[in-house]
Every structure is written in structure tokens, then in C-alpha cells.
Write a protein that holds these residues in place. Structure first.
Motif, PDB file in Angstrom:
ATOM      1  N   MET A   8       0.793  -1.222   0.000  1.00 53.52           N
ATOM      2  CA  MET A   8       0.000   0.000   0.000  1.00 53.52           C
ATOM      3  C   MET A   8       0.830   1.280   0.000  1.00 53.52           C
ATOM      4  O   MET A   8       0.425   2.280  -0.598  1.00 53.52           O
ATOM      5  CB  MET A   8      -0.959   0.002   1.200  1.00 53.52           C
ATOM      6  CG  MET A   8      -1.896  -1.206   1.245  1.00 53.52           C
ATOM      7  SD  MET A   8      -2.647  -1.642  -0.356  1.00 53.52           S
ATOM      8  CE  MET A   8      -3.643  -0.193  -0.683  1.00 53.52           C
ATOM      9  N   LEU A   9       1.986   1.269   0.674  1.00 56.33           N
ATOM     10  CA  LEU A   9       2.821   2.475   0.692  1.00 56.33           C
ATOM     11  C   LEU A   9       3.292   2.860  -0.706  1.00 56.33           C
ATOM     12  O   LEU A   9       3.112   4.011  -1.132  1.00 56.33           O
ATOM     13  CB  LEU A   9       4.004   2.289   1.650  1.00 56.33           C
ATOM     14  CG  LEU A   9       4.901   3.515   1.862  1.00 56.33           C
ATOM     15  CD1 LEU A   9       4.108   4.662   2.490  1.00 56.33           C
ATOM     16  CD2 LEU A   9       6.101   3.159   2.745  1.00 56.33           C
ATOM     17  N   CYS A  66       0.216   4.076  -2.723  1.00 57.55           N
ATOM     18  CA  CYS A  66      -0.174   5.461  -2.396  1.00 57.55           C
ATOM     19  C   CYS A  66       0.757   6.460  -3.068  1.00 57.55           C
ATOM     20  O   CYS A  66       0.315   7.509  -3.558  1.00 57.55           O
ATOM     21  CB  CYS A  66      -0.173   5.670  -0.885  1.00 57.55           C
ATOM     22  SG  CYS A  66      -1.497   4.794  -0.026  1.00 57.55           S
ATOM     23  N   ILE A 107      -0.233   6.604  -6.724  1.00 62.22           N
ATOM     24  CA  ILE A 107      -1.456   7.396  -6.890  1.00 62.22           C
ATOM     25  C   ILE A 107      -1.140   8.891  -6.792  1.00 62.22           C
ATOM     26  O   ILE A 107      -1.603   9.698  -7.625  1.00 62.22           O
ATOM     27  CB  ILE A 107      -2.509   7.011  -5.827  1.00 62.22           C
ATOM     28  CG1 ILE A 107      -2.991   5.574  -6.042  1.00 62.22           C
ATOM     29  CG2 ILE A 107      -3.682   7.979  -5.848  1.00 62.22           C
ATOM     30  CD1 ILE A 107      -3.720   5.357  -7.346  1.00 62.22           C
ATOM     31  N   ALA A 108      -0.339   9.267  -5.784  1.00 60.76           N
ATOM     32  CA  ALA A 108       0.032  10.681  -5.606  1.00 60.76           C
ATOM     33  C   ALA A 108       0.784  11.200  -6.825  1.00 60.76           C
ATOM     34  O   ALA A 108       0.553  12.329  -7.288  1.00 60.76           O
ATOM     35  CB  ALA A 108       0.876  10.840  -4.338  1.00 60.76           C
ATOM     36  N   THR A 168      -3.394  -7.284  -3.957  1.00 56.06           N
ATOM     37  CA  THR A 168      -4.075  -6.679  -2.804  1.00 56.06           C
ATOM     38  C   THR A 168      -5.209  -7.570  -2.305  1.00 56.06           C
ATOM     39  O   THR A 168      -5.388  -7.751  -1.097  1.00 56.06           O
ATOM     40  CB  THR A 168      -4.629  -5.288  -3.172  1.00 56.06           C
ATOM     41  OG1 THR A 168      -3.544  -4.454  -3.594  1.00 56.06           O
ATOM     42  CG2 THR A 168      -5.312  -4.646  -1.978  1.00 56.06           C
TER      43      THR A 168
END
Length: 318
Positions: free
Chosen positions: A212-213, A216, A219-220, A260
Motif C-alpha cells: 500500500m505504501l 499510495c 497514486i500521488a 491486494t
């Protein structure tokens, strides 16, 4: 005091048995041929990507350095599980040793986790190229690219070492049948005859860090990238910018979508069946599709491949 791994009621003295093939007895030879072709295509496809990037000077850019690293990684990633799967398709004894299972899970997690961070590094490369084009060469120096790849490898080692220690310190005194095509954490945890709370918590925490890190961060990066693209005055410029990102976005969606669900979703009998199929997706199908996705959607790669095949044809003719 006798170590946990050698106690009589632990699996250290026996093997795990794969039952992922139990419902497909008639198709064993056919599946062997299909998976062998897939494995060969993975080796050839990713090997070609590595070769053209190494030999073609026009592809000596940070973007292609990461693509080469990804292709190189995919070869090793699939080699952790596929050869053993191929043997099991034609062997009567579909087993794997306790240590062999631990090694298979460790290297699969290690290489898969490295791929997560590598995909994040590729997203950062696209962010710099589109949002800061004038400073691209200054920012994406060779040292930074090497550091990102090395860091991806280094971060994963201790995380997965702890995960494997917790998983294989559990007692396995009941069934030794793994309901999967290869060793993976969810189906192995199902066989433990002790409280798996610590392993479950560690798996979720490791997934948050390793899966997830980077996700993220990706995505950013793409929020910034899309914002910058939409501000471009030229329609042709927007199309070109989107084209350079589309391949990476497709790979990220396929890889993260399946991984995921397998590692973050709650375990149940129903999800184990779904996870069994999804695990084949991120361990086999995605490594096979990556070279196709990148070669079909990248003009420079297509030009280099055509050049390579043309030279091979000329050499064969002469």
C-alpha cells in the motif's frame, strides 16, 4: 532445548502436499504444455526487453533502466514457482519440503515486494519527466536510479525475513495439503494448528508497507501527472504524455489489483478459491503480459525490436 522446527508434531520432518491439481487430473499433460509455453514466453519476452535496452544506445535513459530492471526481476520472480509447478503437473508425488516451501514463499514475497517499489520508482520517473521536464536529467541521475533499485531490494529483505520466521515457527500438526499451485502465505496459514493472530497481523502490516505504501506513492504521482497533462495547451502533447504513462498504469492496475485481494482481504473458504486463481495472475500472467504491454505501447521499444528482428533476418539470410 529442541528447536521448534524439529519438534515431532511439526512439518519440519515431512513435506507439504499440493492439492491445487486435484480437480484437474485429466488435464495434467495439457496444463504442463500450456504452463511450459507461458514460462518460455516469459523468459524470451522479458529477456528481449533486457537485451534491446542493454544493446540499443537510444534506450539508455532512466525510464528504460527501470523497465530493464522490471523485466530482469520478472524472470527470477516466475522462476521461483513455475519450474516446481511444471514438475508437479507430471509427477505422481506433488510435494515440497518444509524448507523448500519456506524458501519459495520468501523469494516470491521478496521479489514481488521489490516489484512494488520498482513500480513506484517508475511512477516517480514519469512524474519528473512530465512535471519537471527541464530538470529531468539533473534529477534522474544514474546514482538516483541505482539507489532506487537497490533501496527496493534492501527494504524487502528484513520485512519478509520476519514474516517467514513467524509463519514457519507455527506448528503444522494436522493436514499438510496446500490448496494452491505453489506455497503462499494464506493457504499455508490455513494448515497451522495454533493461533495465527501474530502472523495475520504481521501479514497485514507487511502488506501495508510493501503493497500500500508504494501504491499510495504511485497514486500521488499520477494525480500530479494528470493535473500537469490537463494543463498542456497542445492536444498532441497531451496524447503523447498519456501514451508514456499508459503502459505503466496498466501493469500497476493488474499487479496491485490481484495482489491486494490475496494479501489484504479476510481469509475464508470462498476467498481461498478466488485467491488460488488470482495468485496465478500476479505470479504468471502479469510477468508474461508485461513485455507485450510495454512493447506494443512504446514507440522506441517497437523500433528497437524491429531493428533487432531485421538484423537477425539479414544475418540468417546471409
Amino acid at each position: 532445548m529442541e528447536p521448534k522446527w524439529t519438534k515431532e508434531n511439526h512439518t519440519a520432518l515431512s513435506d507439504f502436499i499440493f492439492v491445487g491439481y486435484a480437480d484437474l487430473p485429466v488435464f495434467q499433460v495439457l496444463l504442463f504444455v500450456v504452463f511450459l509455453l507461458i514460462y518460455v514466453s516469459i523468459i524470451i519476452g522479458n529477456g528481449l526487453i533486457v537485451y534491446i535496452i542493454v544493446t540499443d544506445p537510444t534506450l539508455h535513459a532512466p525510464m528504460y533502466f527501470f523497465l530493464k530492471s522490471l523485466a530482469f526481476l520478472e524472470i527470477f520472480y516466475t522462476s521461483v514457482t513455475l519450474p516446481k509447478m511444471l514438475v508437479n503437473f507430471v509427477a505422481q508425488n506433488k510435494t515440497i519440503s518444509f524448507v523448500g516451501c519456506a524458501a519459495q514463499i520468501y523469494f516470491m514475497l521478496f521479489l514481488g515486494g521489490t516489484e512494488c517499489f520498482l513500480l513506484a520508482a517508475m511512477a516517480y520517473d514519469r512524474y519528473v519527466a512530465i512535471c519537471h521536464p527541464l530538470h529531468y536529467k539533473l534529477i534522474m541521475r544514474k546514482e538516483l536510479c541505482l539507489g532506487l533499485v537497490t533501496g527496493s531490494l534492501t527494504v524487502n529483505m528484513p520485512v519478509h525475513t520476519g514474516q517467514i520466521y513467524l509463519l514457519f515457527s507455527l506448528p503444522y500438526c494436522g493436514s499438510h495439503e496446500i490448496n494452491n499451485f505453489f506455497c503462499d502465505i494464506p493457504p499455508v496459514l490455513e494448515l497451522a494448528c495454533a493461533d495465527t493472530f501474530a502472523s495475520d497481523v504481521y501479514m497485514v502490516a507487511a502488506s501495508a508497507l510493501i503493497l500500500m505504501l508504494p501504491f499510495c506513492f504511485i497514486i500521488a504521482s499520477y494525480v500530479k501527472i494528470i493535473s500537469a497533462i490537463l494543463k498542456m495547451p497542445s492536444i498532441e502533447g497531451r496524447k503523447k504524455a498519456f501514451a508514456t504513462c499508459s503502459s505503466h498504469l496498466i501493469v500497476v492496475s493488474l499487479f496491485y489489483g490481484s495482489a491486494t485481494i490475496v494479501y489484504v482481504s479476510p481469509r475464508s473458504k470462498e476467498t481461498l478459491i478466488v485467491n488460488k486463481l488470482l495468485s496465478l495472475s500476479y505470479t504468471i500472467l502479469i510477468p508474461m503480459l508485461n513485455p507485450i504491454i510495454y512493447s506494443l505501447r512504446n514507440r522506441e521499444v517497437k523500433v528497437s525490436l524491429r531493428k533487432l528482428f531485421r538484423n537477425c533476418h539479414l544475418n540468417c539470410v546471409s
